[in-house]
Design a protein around this motif. Structure first.
Motif, mmCIF file in Angstrom:
data_model
loop_
_atom_site.group_PDB
_atom_site.id
_atom_site.type_symbol
_atom_site.label_atom_id
_atom_site.label_comp_id
_atom_site.label_asym_id
_atom_site.label_seq_id
_atom_site.Cartn_x
_atom_site.Cartn_y
_atom_site.Cartn_z
ATOM 1 N N GLY A 35 6.365 -15.023 10.134
ATOM 2 C CA GLY A 35 6.914 -16.366 9.640
ATOM 3 C C GLY A 35 7.161 -16.188 8.423
ATOM 4 N N ASP A 36 7.296 -17.409 8.043
ATOM 5 C CA ASP A 36 7.618 -17.724 6.605
ATOM 6 C C ASP A 36 6.597 -17.244 5.557
ATOM 7 N N VAL A 37 7.488 -16.330 4.931
ATOM 8 C CA VAL A 37 6.903 -15.546 3.741
ATOM 9 C C VAL A 37 6.837 -16.359 2.577
ATOM 10 N N VAL A 38 5.522 -16.476 2.074
ATOM 11 C CA VAL A 38 5.211 -17.408 0.819
ATOM 12 C C VAL A 38 4.866 -16.358 -0.295
ATOM 13 N N PHE A 39 4.546 -15.138 -0.330
ATOM 14 C CA PHE A 39 4.223 -14.574 -1.508
ATOM 15 C C PHE A 39 4.251 -12.765 -1.184
ATOM 16 N N VAL A 40 4.809 -12.238 -2.048
ATOM 17 C CA VAL A 40 4.963 -10.856 -1.857
ATOM 18 C C VAL A 40 4.394 -10.159 -3.219
ATOM 19 N N VAL A 61 2.886 -17.935 6.004
ATOM 20 C CA VAL A 61 1.950 -19.134 6.211
ATOM 21 C C VAL A 61 0.812 -18.750 7.423
ATOM 22 N N LYS A 62 1.427 -17.543 8.536
ATOM 23 C CA LYS A 62 0.299 -17.440 9.419
ATOM 24 C C LYS A 62 -0.514 -16.073 9.090
ATOM 25 N N ALA A 63 -0.082 -15.172 8.213
ATOM 26 C CA ALA A 63 -1.120 -14.053 8.129
ATOM 27 C C ALA A 63 -0.688 -13.220 6.852
ATOM 28 N N ALA A 64 -1.323 -12.308 6.567
ATOM 29 C CA ALA A 64 -1.248 -11.530 5.195
ATOM 30 C C ALA A 64 -1.037 -10.047 6.027
ATOM 31 N N SER A 65 -0.106 -9.150 5.366
ATOM 32 C CA SER A 65 0.219 -7.920 5.942
ATOM 33 C C SER A 65 0.427 -6.900 5.104
ATOM 34 N N ASP A 66 -0.141 -5.784 5.150
ATOM 35 C CA ASP A 66 -0.066 -4.666 4.254
ATOM 36 C C ASP A 66 1.295 -3.964 4.471
#
Length: 128
Positions: A35-40, A61-66
């Motif tokens: 979904g919408d990426v808010v931070f890298v 907005v939905k999750a954090a992914s490694d």
């Protein structure tokens, strides 16, 4: 361009720059799932990567992914545009949304990656 890319099973894409470095980002499918990426969480230049090991993080907005390193090497450049515009990962995952460039320790590792054709066969919902 996408047909020249290689992929990991964890949805990172790799472009062989032909000079001993690769450019990587996340696939179109991965950005859709996030979904919408808010931070890298960008690594530092000169950080070491180990193929298959987590080295960074993408938050939406939905999750954090490694993010998993597709190759072993050294980070030589980061996409600083993502610091102020993380949405580039969604808008342009295969060009403006690239994440890092890595100097390869062993170019043979590129042979362990999936071809674009094999990746798409394993992930039929992935669209160009």
């Amino acid at each position: 361009m996408e047909s020249t890319l290689k992929f990991t099973e964890t949805h990172e894409w790799v472009l062989d720059n032909g000079d001993g470095t690769i450019t990587m980002g996340i696939s179109n499918q991965a950005q859709k799932l996030l979904g919408d990426v808010v931070f890298v969480d960008l690594p530092e230049v000169d950080d070491e990567t180990e193929a298959g090991e987590a080295f960074s993080l993408v938050e939406s907005v939905k999750a954090a992914s490694d993010l998993y390193a597709p190759v072993t090497g050294q980070v030589v450049e980061i996409n600083e545009d993502l610091e102020g515009s993380p949405e580039l990962v969604n808008e342009s995952p295969y060009s403006a949304g690239w994440i890092v460039k890595i100097k390869l320790s062993d170019e043979a590792e590129l042979e362990n990656l999936l071809s674009s054709e094999d990746y798409h066969a394993a992930n039929p919902e992935e669209e160009d």
